[in-house]
Design a protein around this motif. Structure first.
Motif, PDB file in Angstrom:
ATOM      1  N   MET A 175      19.697 -44.133   9.450  1.00  0.00           N
ATOM      2  CA  MET A 175      18.433 -44.298   8.664  1.00  0.00           C
ATOM      3  C   MET A 175      18.399 -44.650   7.406  1.00  0.00           C
ATOM      4  SD  MET A 175      15.429 -44.042  10.617  1.00  0.00           S
ATOM      5  CE  MET A 175      16.174 -45.278  11.808  1.00  0.00           C
ATOM      6  N   PRO A 176      17.502 -45.328   6.788  1.00  0.00           N
ATOM      7  CA  PRO A 176      17.547 -45.674   5.384  1.00  0.00           C
ATOM      8  C   PRO A 176      17.083 -44.603   4.440  1.00  0.00           C
ATOM      9  CG  PRO A 176      15.589 -46.656   6.272  1.00  0.00           C
ATOM     10  CD  PRO A 176      16.309 -45.870   7.287  1.00  0.00           C
ATOM     11  N   LEU A 177      18.056 -44.069   3.691  1.00  0.00           N
ATOM     12  CA  LEU A 177      17.699 -43.064   2.707  1.00  0.00           C
ATOM     13  C   LEU A 177      17.614 -43.514   1.209  1.00  0.00           C
ATOM     14  CD1 LEU A 177      18.989 -39.470   3.853  1.00  0.00           C
ATOM     15  CD2 LEU A 177      16.892 -40.625   4.197  1.00  0.00           C
ATOM     16  N   SER A 178      16.797 -43.326   0.365  1.00  0.00           N
ATOM     17  CA  SER A 178      16.903 -44.023  -0.906  1.00  0.00           C
ATOM     18  C   SER A 178      17.590 -43.124  -1.672  1.00  0.00           C
ATOM     19  CB  SER A 178      15.597 -44.262  -1.477  1.00  0.00           C
ATOM     20  OG  SER A 178      14.532 -43.328  -0.874  1.00  0.00           O
ATOM     21  N   GLY A 179      18.113 -42.052  -1.462  1.00  0.00           N
ATOM     22  CA  GLY A 179      18.986 -41.333  -2.138  1.00  0.00           C
ATOM     23  C   GLY A 179      19.482 -40.177  -1.253  1.00  0.00           C
ATOM     24  N   THR A 180      20.748 -39.661  -1.601  1.00  0.00           N
ATOM     25  CA  THR A 180      21.237 -38.704  -0.668  1.00  0.00           C
ATOM     26  C   THR A 180      21.047 -37.074  -1.360  1.00  0.00           C
ATOM     27  OG1 THR A 180      23.368 -39.137  -1.599  1.00  0.00           O
ATOM     28  CG2 THR A 180      22.896 -40.016   0.614  1.00  0.00           C
ATOM     29  N   GLU A 181      20.789 -37.047  -2.573  1.00  0.00           N
ATOM     30  CA  GLU A 181      20.237 -35.802  -3.260  1.00  0.00           C
ATOM     31  C   GLU A 181      19.233 -34.966  -2.714  1.00  0.00           C
ATOM     32  OE1 GLU A 181      18.423 -34.347  -7.396  1.00  0.00           O
ATOM     33  OE2 GLU A 181      18.358 -36.472  -6.880  1.00  0.00           O
ATOM     34  N   ILE A 182      19.757 -33.630  -2.455  1.00  0.00           N
ATOM     35  CA  ILE A 182      19.007 -32.746  -1.740  1.00  0.00           C
ATOM     36  C   ILE A 182      17.699 -32.330  -2.666  1.00  0.00           C
ATOM     37  CG2 ILE A 182      18.409 -30.763  -0.466  1.00  0.00           C
ATOM     38  CD1 ILE A 182      19.935 -32.892   1.132  1.00  0.00           C
ATOM     39  N   VAL A 183      16.485 -32.786  -2.487  1.00  0.00           N
ATOM     40  CA  VAL A 183      15.337 -32.409  -3.306  1.00  0.00           C
ATOM     41  C   VAL A 183      14.500 -30.962  -2.854  1.00  0.00           C
ATOM     42  CG1 VAL A 183      15.056 -34.415  -4.453  1.00  0.00           C
ATOM     43  CG2 VAL A 183      13.799 -33.980  -2.491  1.00  0.00           C
ATOM     44  N   ILE A 184      14.886 -30.654  -1.680  1.00  0.00           N
ATOM     45  CA  ILE A 184      13.996 -29.417  -0.960  1.00  0.00           C
ATOM     46  C   ILE A 184      14.860 -28.859  -0.273  1.00  0.00           C
ATOM     47  CG2 ILE A 184      11.980 -28.545   0.351  1.00  0.00           C
ATOM     48  CD1 ILE A 184      10.430 -30.991  -0.399  1.00  0.00           C
TER      49      ILE A 184
ATOM     50  N   LEU B 291       2.696 -45.717   0.993  1.00  0.00           N
ATOM     51  CA  LEU B 291       3.254 -44.434  -0.027  1.00  0.00           C
ATOM     52  C   LEU B 291       4.726 -44.399   0.500  1.00  0.00           C
ATOM     53  CD1 LEU B 291       2.508 -42.798  -2.513  1.00  0.00           C
ATOM     54  CD2 LEU B 291       1.882 -40.927  -0.644  1.00  0.00           C
ATOM     55  N   ALA B 292       4.864 -44.284   1.862  1.00  0.00           N
ATOM     56  CA  ALA B 292       6.575 -43.972   2.131  1.00  0.00           C
ATOM     57  C   ALA B 292       7.338 -45.214   1.896  1.00  0.00           C
ATOM     58  CB  ALA B 292       6.330 -43.728   3.635  1.00  0.00           C
ATOM     59  N   THR B 293       6.801 -46.351   1.900  1.00  0.00           N
ATOM     60  CA  THR B 293       7.629 -47.488   1.654  1.00  0.00           C
ATOM     61  C   THR B 293       7.902 -47.647  -0.141  1.00  0.00           C
ATOM     62  OG1 THR B 293       5.799 -48.946   1.275  1.00  0.00           O
ATOM     63  CG2 THR B 293       6.955 -48.777   3.630  1.00  0.00           C
TER      64      THR B 293
ATOM     65  N   GLY C 151       8.906 -45.226  -1.597  1.00  0.00           N
ATOM     66  CA  GLY C 151       9.928 -44.204  -1.898  1.00  0.00           C
ATOM     67  C   GLY C 151       9.658 -42.821  -2.220  1.00  0.00           C
ATOM     68  N   MET C 152       8.571 -42.459  -2.051  1.00  0.00           N
ATOM     69  CA  MET C 152       7.879 -41.086  -2.094  1.00  0.00           C
ATOM     70  C   MET C 152       8.885 -40.180  -1.414  1.00  0.00           C
ATOM     71  SD  MET C 152       5.867 -39.016  -3.616  1.00  0.00           S
ATOM     72  CE  MET C 152       4.325 -40.002  -4.449  1.00  0.00           C
ATOM     73  N   THR C 153       9.139 -39.169  -1.629  1.00  0.00           N
ATOM     74  CA  THR C 153       9.622 -37.864  -0.731  1.00  0.00           C
ATOM     75  C   THR C 153       8.336 -37.393  -0.142  1.00  0.00           C
ATOM     76  OG1 THR C 153      11.358 -37.331  -2.151  1.00  0.00           O
ATOM     77  CG2 THR C 153      10.892 -35.990  -0.438  1.00  0.00           C
ATOM     78  N   MET C 154       8.581 -37.381   1.235  1.00  0.00           N
ATOM     79  CA  MET C 154       7.241 -37.052   1.979  1.00  0.00           C
ATOM     80  C   MET C 154       7.516 -35.808   3.082  1.00  0.00           C
ATOM     81  SD  MET C 154       5.300 -40.608   2.298  1.00  0.00           S
ATOM     82  CE  MET C 154       3.895 -40.181   3.349  1.00  0.00           C
ATOM     83  N   ILE C 155       6.789 -34.790   3.195  1.00  0.00           N
ATOM     84  CA  ILE C 155       6.640 -33.991   4.519  1.00  0.00           C
ATOM     85  C   ILE C 155       5.349 -34.106   4.960  1.00  0.00           C
ATOM     86  CG2 ILE C 155       7.242 -31.775   5.605  1.00  0.00           C
ATOM     87  CD1 ILE C 155       8.863 -31.160   3.300  1.00  0.00           C
ATOM     88  N   CYS C 156       5.136 -34.671   6.318  1.00  0.00           N
ATOM     89  CA  CYS C 156       3.888 -34.797   6.992  1.00  0.00           C
ATOM     90  C   CYS C 156       3.728 -34.055   8.128  1.00  0.00           C
ATOM     91  CB  CYS C 156       3.559 -36.173   7.336  1.00  0.00           C
ATOM     92  SG  CYS C 156       3.964 -37.441   6.043  1.00  0.00           S
ATOM     93  N   VAL C 157       2.951 -32.892   8.234  1.00  0.00           N
ATOM     94  CA  VAL C 157       2.517 -32.408   9.303  1.00  0.00           C
ATOM     95  C   VAL C 157       1.644 -33.312  10.222  1.00  0.00           C
ATOM     96  CG1 VAL C 157       1.588 -30.344  10.846  1.00  0.00           C
ATOM     97  CG2 VAL C 157       2.993 -30.140   8.457  1.00  0.00           C
ATOM     98  N   THR C 158       1.973 -33.941  11.245  1.00  0.00           N
ATOM     99  CA  THR C 158       1.109 -34.994  12.022  1.00  0.00           C
ATOM    100  C   THR C 158       1.371 -34.904  13.420  1.00  0.00           C
ATOM    101  OG1 THR C 158      -0.033 -37.013  12.114  1.00  0.00           O
ATOM    102  CG2 THR C 158       2.403 -36.766  11.279  1.00  0.00           C
ATOM    103  N   HIS C 159       0.629 -35.106  14.252  1.00  0.00           N
ATOM    104  CA  HIS C 159       0.859 -35.518  15.634  1.00  0.00           C
ATOM    105  C   HIS C 159       0.686 -37.179  15.982  1.00  0.00           C
ATOM    106  CE1 HIS C 159       0.181 -31.112  16.731  1.00  0.00           C
ATOM    107  NE2 HIS C 159       1.210 -31.316  16.092  1.00  0.00           N
TER     108      HIS C 159
ATOM    109  N   LYS D 276       7.151 -45.033  13.089  1.00  0.00           N
ATOM    110  CA  LYS D 276       7.273 -46.060  12.050  1.00  0.00           C
ATOM    111  C   LYS D 276       7.858 -45.533  10.629  1.00  0.00           C
ATOM    112  CE  LYS D 276       3.337 -47.882  10.963  1.00  0.00           C
ATOM    113  NZ  LYS D 276       2.152 -48.963  10.918  1.00  0.00           N
ATOM    114  N   VAL D 277       7.590 -44.544  10.303  1.00  0.00           N
ATOM    115  CA  VAL D 277       7.896 -43.978   9.114  1.00  0.00           C
ATOM    116  C   VAL D 277       8.904 -42.917   8.842  1.00  0.00           C
ATOM    117  CG1 VAL D 277       6.870 -42.833   7.225  1.00  0.00           C
ATOM    118  CG2 VAL D 277       5.765 -44.778   8.039  1.00  0.00           C
TER     119      VAL D 277
END
Ligand SMILES: Nc1ncnc2c1ncn2[C@@H]1O[C@H](COP(=O)(O)OP(=O)(O)OP(=O)(O)O)[C@@H](O)[C@H]1O
Ligand SMILES: [Mg+2]
Lengths: 250, 244
Positions: free
Chosen positions: A1-10, A190-192, A194-202, A209-210
Motif C-alpha cells: 500500500m502506498p505510504l507517503s512516509g514511514t515515519e510514525i506520527v501516532i 483530503l486523503a489524496t 497526503g493528510m494523516t487520517m484516522i476515520c471511524v466509519t462504516h 478506496k481510501v
C-alpha cells in the motif's frame, strides 16, 4: 500500500480507559505513519470513539502512552496544547457554533488560537470553503445549511487550523443518505492530499478506496488490523467476519 | 390590561365620593408641581436598578463559573455564596449595608451606593444560578469543538459558550431586571429619593394617599411594561441573528 512516509506520527501503546467500572479500552496499541489513512470500524460500544478521543485529549487515558509527533500526551497543559494544534477532529454531530456565521466558525480558531489577523483568517477560511465547495455559504448561519453542508463546514473549520492529523468520528452517520457522498468526496480529496487520517466509519466503499489500514475493534480491544483488500475479503477472526457480514449484507 | 384598568377605576370610584385628584392635576400649578415631584423619582429608580443589575450580572457570572468546575472545593465556593446571600431578605441587607457596614469598615457610605450594593449583592445569587443553568444547557459538543480548534478556557467561554448561554437566559435576566426595579422601592427606607420615597413624602404633605399611591402604582406599571417590551425586542433580535 502506498505510504507517503514511514515515519510514525501516532504511537498508541497499551492504552486503557475506564468509565467507572466499565473498561472502554483494554490495552490498545496502534501505530500510524505519516500520511497513512486508517479506517476504524467495529460494533457500537466497542471503544472506537473513545480511542480517537484519547488521541486529542478529549478523553484522558489512564494507562499506556500516546505519542503524537514526538509529544507524549501526559495531560500536562503543555502537552495537551501542543497536541491539540496538530490534531483536527470532525464529529458525528458537526458541533458547529450556531451563533456564528460559517465564516466566523472558520476564523475563530485561526484568530484566537493561531493569532492570525482577521483579513488573513478570512482569506484562509475562504480558501478552505472553496476546497469543501461551499464558498457561497460563508455568511449564512449553520442552521440554514443542509447536514452535508454543515459537515463540510466542520471539516473546513478543522482544516483552517492546518493540522497534520485529522480524526473523523462517524462523520456521515448523522446524514441523510443523499448527503453522504458529498462529505465522503471531500474526505477522499483530503486523503489524496497526503493528510494523516484516522476515520471511524462504516462506509465500506470509502474504506476500500481510501484506507491504507483497516482496524477492527470489539469490546475495547483491537481485534484485527490489515490492508483493506485482505480485511474485506478474508478477515482472520470470527468476530470480524460476523461484523462484516452484518454491515455488508444489509 | 384594559380589564385591569377598568377594574381599578371601578374600585376607586366605588370606594369614596371624595376625589382628590386635584393634587396631581397637571392643569393646576400645584398639581403640576406635585406630578413633577413624583416623576422626578424615576431617575434614581432607574439609575439604582440598572447600576445594581450591571454589577450583579458580573458578580453572578464570576460566582457561576466555580459552580461548574469539576473540583468539589470550587463548587462549594459557589454553593456557600448562593445559599448565604439568598437567605437574607433584601430589606435586611439594605439596612445592614447602610447602617451596619460603615461601623464595621469604619467608613461612611452614600445612600445610593448602599442601595446599589445591597440590591446587587442580593440579586447576584440569583444571577449566578441563572448563568449556571444557562451554561449547563449548552451542549457538550460545543466544548469539544472549541477544544479541537485549540481555544483556551477563556476564549471557549467568551466566544463559544457564554454567547449561547446568554441568549438562552435573556428572558430570565429580563425578569431579574423587572424584579430589581420593584425591589429598588425598598431603598426608600434609608432615604433614597426614588419613586416610592417621593410618593411617601408627598403623602405626608398632601394627605392624599389614594391618589398619590395610585400614581405610584401606574409609574411602576408603565416602567415595567416598557422594560418587558424592550427585553422581548432584544430576545427577538438575538434569535433572528441565528436564523438569518
Ligand atoms: N463519558 C462516558 N461515560 C460512561 N461511559 C461511557 C462514556 N463514553 C463512552 N462510554 C462507554 O464506553 C463504551 C465505548 O464507547 P464508545 O463511544 O467509544 O463506543 P463506539 O465504538 O464509538 O460506539 P458507537 O459506534 O456507538 O459510537 C460504551 O459502552 C459507552 O457506553
Ligand atoms: Mg462512537
Amino acid at each position: 500500500m502506498p505510504l507517503s512516509g514511514t515515519e510514525i506520527v501516532i504511537q498508541i501503546e497499551s492504552v486503557s480507559k475506564r468509565f467507572g467500572d466499565f473498561e472502554a479500552l483494554k490495552g490498545v496499541s496502534l501505530d500510524v505513519a505519516s500520511g497513512e489513512r486508517v479506517v476504524v470500524c467495529g460494533p457500537s460500544g466497542s471503544g472506537k470513539s473513545t480511542l480517537i478521543r484519547c488521541i486529542n485529549g478529549l478523553e484522558r487515558h489512564e494507562a499506556g502512552t500516546i505519542t503524537v509527533d514526538g509529544i507524549t500526551l501526559d495531560h500536562s497543559a503543555d502537552s495537551l496544547k501542543a497536541i491539540k494544534v496538530k490534531v483536527g477532529m470532525v464529529f458525528q454531530q458537526f458541533n458547529l457554533f450556531p451563533h456564528l456565521t460559517v465564516l466566523e466558525n472558520l476564523t475563530l480558531g485561526p484568530i484566537r488560537a493561531r493569532g492570525m489577523a482577521k483579513e488573513d483568517a478570512d482569506a484562509l477560511a475562504m480558501r478552505y470553503l472553496e476546497r469543501v465547495r461551499i464558498p457561497e455559504q460563508a455568511d449564512k448561519y449553520p442552521s440554514k445549511l443542509s447536514g452535508g453542508q454543515q459537515q463540510r463546514v466542520a471539516i473546513a473549520r478543522s482544516l483552517c487550523m492546518e493540522p497534520s492529523i485529522m480524526l473523523f468520528d462517524e462523520p456521515t452517520s448523522a446524514l441523510d443518505p443523499e448527503m453522504i457522498n458529498e462529505v465522503l468526496d471531500v474526505m477522499t480529496e483530503l486523503a489524496t492530499s497526503g493528510m494523516t487520517m484516522i476515520c471511524v466509519t462504516h462506509e465500506t466503499g470509502f474504506a476500500r478506496k481510501v484506507a491504507d489500514k483497516m482496524v477492527f475493534m470489539d469490546q475495547g480491544e483491537i481485534v484485527e488490523t490489515g490492508d483493506p483488500e485482505t480485511f474485506f475479503t478474508n478477515p482472520e477472526s470470527q468476530r470480524c467476519r460476523d461484523f462484516l457480514d452484518k454491515i455488508l449484507h444489509h | 390590561m384594559r380589564v385591569a384598568i377598568l377594574a381599578l377605576a371601578l374600585m376607586l370610584t366605588g370606594c369614596s365620593g371624595e376625589w382628590g385628584w386635584y393634587v396631581v392635576n397637571p392643569m393646576t400649578e400645584s398639581g403640576a408641581t406635585n406630578l413633577k415631584f413624583l416623576l422626578s423619582g424615576l431617575y434614581y429608580t432607574i439609575l439604582l436598578s440598572v447600576t445594581a443589575i450591571a454589577i450583579s450580572i458580573v458578580v453572578g457570572l464570576v460566582i457561576a463559573l466555580p459552580g461548574l468546575a469539576r473540583n468539589p472545593y470550587m463548587r462549594s465556593i459557589n454553593r456557600v455564596y448562593v445559599e448565604l446571600v439568598r437567605a437574607v431578605p433584601i430589606l435586611v441587607l439594605i439596612l445592614w449595608v447602610y447602617y451596619g457596614m460603615p461601623q464595621l469598615a469604619g467608613l461612611s457610605i452614600s445612600v445610593f451606593w448602599a442601595g446599589v450594593i445591597a440590591l446587587a449583592l442580593s440579586d447576584s445569587a440569583f444571577e449566578a444560578e441563572i448563568f449556571r443553568a444557562g451554561i449547563q444547557s449548552v451542549a457538550k459538543g460545543q466544548y469539544e469543538a472549541a477544544h479541537s480548534i485549540s481555544l483556551n478556557y477563556t476564549d471557549t467561554m467568551r466566544f463559544v459558550i457564554l454567547p449561547q448561554a446568554i441568549r438562552r437566559v435573556l428572558p430570565a435576566l429580563g425578569n431579574q431586571l423587572v424584579y430589581m426595579l420593584k425591589m429598588s422601592s425598598l431603598v426608600s427606607v434609608i432615604g433614597m429619593q426614588e419613586l416610592t420615597r417621593k410618593a411617601n413624602e408627598l403623602v405626608v404633605t398632601e394627605y392624599r394617599p389614594l391618589e398619590v399611591y395610585t400614581i405610584l402604582v401606574l409609574e411602576y406599571l408603565v416602567l415595567i411594561l416598557v422594560v418587558s417590551a424592550g427585553v422581548r425586542w432584544l430576545e427577538r433580535r438575538m434569535q433572528a441573528d441565528e436564523r438569518a
